[in-house]
Design a protein around this motif. Sequence first.
Motif, PDB file in Angstrom:
ATOM      1  N   SER A 109       0.830  -1.209   0.000  1.00  0.00           N
ATOM      2  CA  SER A 109       0.000   0.000   0.000  1.00  0.00           C
ATOM      3  C   SER A 109       0.859   1.252   0.000  1.00  0.00           C
ATOM      4  CB  SER A 109      -0.923   0.008   1.223  1.00  0.00           C
ATOM      5  OG  SER A 109      -1.822  -1.056   1.161  1.00  0.00           O
ATOM      6  N   THR A 124       2.039   6.578  -6.902  1.00  0.00           N
ATOM      7  CA  THR A 124       0.943   7.404  -7.418  1.00  0.00           C
ATOM      8  C   THR A 124       1.196   8.887  -7.192  1.00  0.00           C
ATOM      9  OG1 THR A 124      -0.666   5.641  -7.037  1.00  0.00           O
ATOM     10  CG2 THR A 124      -1.530   7.880  -7.251  1.00  0.00           C
ATOM     11  N   ARG A 167      -6.114   0.136  -8.065  1.00  0.00           N
ATOM     12  CA  ARG A 167      -7.088   1.144  -7.615  1.00  0.00           C
ATOM     13  C   ARG A 167      -7.696   0.766  -6.269  1.00  0.00           C
ATOM     14  NH1 ARG A 167      -9.419   1.907 -13.612  1.00  0.00           N
ATOM     15  NH2 ARG A 167      -7.903   3.465 -14.281  1.00  0.00           N
ATOM     16  N   VAL A 168      -7.951  -0.514  -6.056  1.00  0.00           N
ATOM     17  CA  VAL A 168      -8.484  -0.976  -4.766  1.00  0.00           C
ATOM     18  C   VAL A 168      -7.446  -0.755  -3.667  1.00  0.00           C
ATOM     19  CG1 VAL A 168      -9.174  -3.027  -3.458  1.00  0.00           C
ATOM     20  CG2 VAL A 168     -10.145  -2.606  -5.720  1.00  0.00           C
ATOM     21  N   ARG A 227      -4.996   1.396  -3.622  1.00  0.00           N
ATOM     22  CA  ARG A 227      -4.868   2.841  -3.402  1.00  0.00           C
ATOM     23  C   ARG A 227      -6.057   3.385  -2.622  1.00  0.00           C
ATOM     24  NH1 ARG A 227      -3.693   5.386  -8.681  1.00  0.00           N
ATOM     25  NH2 ARG A 227      -5.870   4.934  -9.065  1.00  0.00           N
ATOM     26  N   HIS A 228      -7.258   2.963  -2.972  1.00  0.00           N
ATOM     27  CA  HIS A 228      -8.465   3.416  -2.284  1.00  0.00           C
ATOM     28  C   HIS A 228      -8.422   3.041  -0.800  1.00  0.00           C
ATOM     29  CE1 HIS A 228     -12.716   4.294  -1.652  1.00  0.00           C
ATOM     30  NE2 HIS A 228     -12.786   3.139  -1.017  1.00  0.00           N
ATOM     31  N   ARG A 229      -8.059   1.803  -0.519  1.00  0.00           N
ATOM     32  CA  ARG A 229      -7.986   1.347   0.871  1.00  0.00           C
ATOM     33  C   ARG A 229      -6.874   2.052   1.636  1.00  0.00           C
ATOM     34  NH1 ARG A 229      -9.008  -5.077  -0.326  1.00  0.00           N
ATOM     35  NH2 ARG A 229     -11.244  -4.862  -0.725  1.00  0.00           N
ATOM     36  N   ILE A 285      -5.714   5.089   1.071  1.00  0.00           N
ATOM     37  CA  ILE A 285      -6.155   6.465   1.339  1.00  0.00           C
ATOM     38  C   ILE A 285      -7.164   6.483   2.480  1.00  0.00           C
ATOM     39  CG2 ILE A 285      -7.425   8.437   0.371  1.00  0.00           C
ATOM     40  CD1 ILE A 285      -6.031   7.713  -2.318  1.00  0.00           C
ATOM     41  N   ALA A 286      -8.069   5.514   2.511  1.00  0.00           N
ATOM     42  CA  ALA A 286      -9.034   5.424   3.605  1.00  0.00           C
ATOM     43  C   ALA A 286      -8.305   5.216   4.936  1.00  0.00           C
ATOM     44  CB  ALA A 286     -10.027   4.298   3.352  1.00  0.00           C
ATOM     45  N   ARG A 319      -6.669   8.506   5.918  1.00  0.00           N
ATOM     46  CA  ARG A 319      -7.659   9.464   6.455  1.00  0.00           C
ATOM     47  C   ARG A 319      -8.024   9.110   7.887  1.00  0.00           C
ATOM     48  NH1 ARG A 319     -10.940   9.566   1.062  1.00  0.00           N
ATOM     49  NH2 ARG A 319     -10.078  11.441   0.140  1.00  0.00           N
TER      50      ARG A 319
END
Length: 82
Positions: free
Chosen positions: A36, A43, A65-66, A68-70, A72-73, A76
């Motif tokens: 990750s 990116t 993309r999955v 990266r999405h996870r 970033i979550a 946050r």
Amino acid sequence: MSSCSGKRREPFADARAHAVDLDALFRCIAALDERSRAVVQLTYQEERSADDIASAFATTVANVRVIRHRAIAQLRGCMDGG
């Protein structure tokens, strides 16, 4: 500096509202798993496309993309104190 409404705005007020604690950000990035962290780095630091990253990791663009999405979550949540 004045706005159209006649109210005065402080320069950089918006920037201060979005200021980031870099020490906390680096701690949160370090807490990501290796893959990750690498996807986030490729990116945002190296500006590589999902296609390029997928090739480097021998995986699909959708999987990048999955990941990266996870990531970033997770970042946050970490930055929000969670």
